[in-house]
Design an enzyme around this catalytic site. Structure first.
Site, PDB file in Angstrom:
ATOM      1  N   TYR A   1      26.410  44.394  41.992  1.00  0.00           N
ATOM      2  CA  TYR A   1      27.551  43.653  42.531  1.00  0.00           C
ATOM      3  C   TYR A   1      28.855  44.123  41.880  1.00  0.00           C
ATOM      4  CZ  TYR A   1      31.002  39.936  42.875  1.00  0.00           C
ATOM      5  OH  TYR A   1      32.174  39.239  43.051  1.00  0.00           O
TER       6      TYR A   1
ATOM      7  N   ALA B   1      35.360  39.565  52.121  1.00  0.00           N
ATOM      8  CA  ALA B   1      34.091  39.564  52.851  1.00  0.00           C
ATOM      9  C   ALA B   1      32.947  40.247  52.118  1.00  0.00           C
ATOM     10  CB  ALA B   1      34.285  40.208  54.221  1.00  0.00           C
TER      11      ALA B   1
ATOM     12  N   TYR C   1      29.473  40.382  49.647  1.00  0.00           N
ATOM     13  CA  TYR C   1      28.343  39.612  49.140  1.00  0.00           C
ATOM     14  C   TYR C   1      28.521  39.495  47.628  1.00  0.00           C
ATOM     15  CZ  TYR C   1      26.008  40.519  53.636  1.00  0.00           C
ATOM     16  OH  TYR C   1      25.676  40.580  54.961  1.00  0.00           O
TER      17      TYR C   1
END
Length: 331
Positions: A141, A74, A76
């Site tokens: 990220y 889950a 991004y």
């Protein structure tokens, strides 16, 4: 086993749910459907529309479902967005994962499978990439994924949590039966962008850089079929029996494929031309990224079914040809 799949309505998560059913497990999905699709999950599978960032809600789900294992997809995953909106990524990828782990441990659930990324390596020192190379992410990220890996390393000896963290290379393709596939908004992955350009549904493809030190001047990447990824995750369950076990694996074919070779493969599979043009290099794009997945082969008995790019693209083409608007075609 009962398996709670966070992000199970997303691209990789939904394929893993399908593979879990095929392997005889009982998946239950948690997904807030921000990027996931309800239609990607079979109606027979329970789906909790819950945000992992809501601690009480996720505790309620864990208490009610009592899973044996939790799988986490889950996050991004848009690199560019992580640079412009880093707090969004720290909140969802790190803080929300912390809430999930707290809920698990509070209810005695101590088996965890984590979707990590090769972005934790940053620009690697050598190719192919092995698990022991230094991890030096070059964007938020990749950093958030590494932060979670480090959190897991700390929790394992302290709590007895057992985990497997998989560092993906480029997930690609669609289910072989055409039932589910890749549908992102916005789309950033090369294969669906090339297919969409060939179909006339997307603009001409931009190829970022044609002057790299590679055979045809374009970047080399390692494309691994999404079902092969899923099978590796399930194979890891047996490694979680020992309390506190820590497992890290690269997942890729080990075969680098250039951007131009992907374009040619899409053209061959589809019978259509892929309109494209060259654009300047993107900052931070290494010339080549590909995996050494020997550890997964040796410890999991994992061998990718899809070894080359064309069969992967064939599955993607069937999905996009049948559902050019993705899951909107099911409404």
């Amino acid at each position: 086993m009962k398996v709670l799949v966070a992000g199970g309505a997303g691209y990789i998560g939904s394929h893993c749910v399908k593979q879990l059913v095929a392997a005889g497990h009982e998946p239950v999905v948690v997904d807030n459907l921000v990027y996931g699709h309800r239609a990607a999950v079979a109606p027979s599978i329970r789906l909790h529309d819950v945000n992992l960032g809501q601690p009480e809600a996720i505790r309620t789900v864990i208490a009610a479902e009592k899973p044996d294992v939790v799988m986490h997809f889950a996050a991004y995953a848009y690199v560019g967005e992580s640079v412009t909106h880093p707090l969004k990524y720290y909140q969802n990828n790190v803080a929300a994962t912390l809430h999930l782990l707290e809920a698990m441990l509070a209810h005695g659930v101590k088996k965890f499978v984590f979707s990590s990324t090769c972005a934790t390596y940053g620009v690697p020192e050598r190719m192919p990439i092995t698990e022991d190379l230094p991890q030096k992410p070059i964007n938020p990220y990749g950093q958030t994924k590494l932060d979670v890996e480090n959190m897991l390393k700390a929790l394992a000896p302290a709590t007895g949590l057992s985990f497997a963290a998989f560092r993906y290379f480029n997930a690609a393709g669609a289910a072989e039966d055409g039932s589910i596939g890749e549908d992102h908004d916005p789309e950033s992955h090369l294969i669906p962008l090339a297919i969409g350009a060939a179909q006339g549904l997307r603009p001409a493809l931009q190829v970022f850089g044609n002057d790299y030190p590679t055979p045809d001047g374009t970047c080399l990447r390692d494309y691994v079929h999404v079902d092969d990824l899923s099978r590796a995750h399930i194979a890891a369950f047996r490694l979680l029996e020992k309390p506190g076990s820590q497992n890290f694996f690269n997942l890729g074919t080990g075969t680098p494929t250039s951007v131009l070779k992907v374009i040619r493969a899409v053209e061959k599979v589809s019978g259509l031309k892929v309109p494209h043009h060259f654009a300047p290099r993107r900052a931070g794009d290494p010339p080549a990224l590909y995996a050494d997945a020997a550890k997964a082969r040796e410890q999991l008995g994992w061998t990718p079914k899809f070894q080359t790019i064309e069969p992967i693209i064939e599955t993607a083409w069937r999905w996009h040809q049948a559902k050019p608007k993705g899951y909107q075609d099911r409404k």
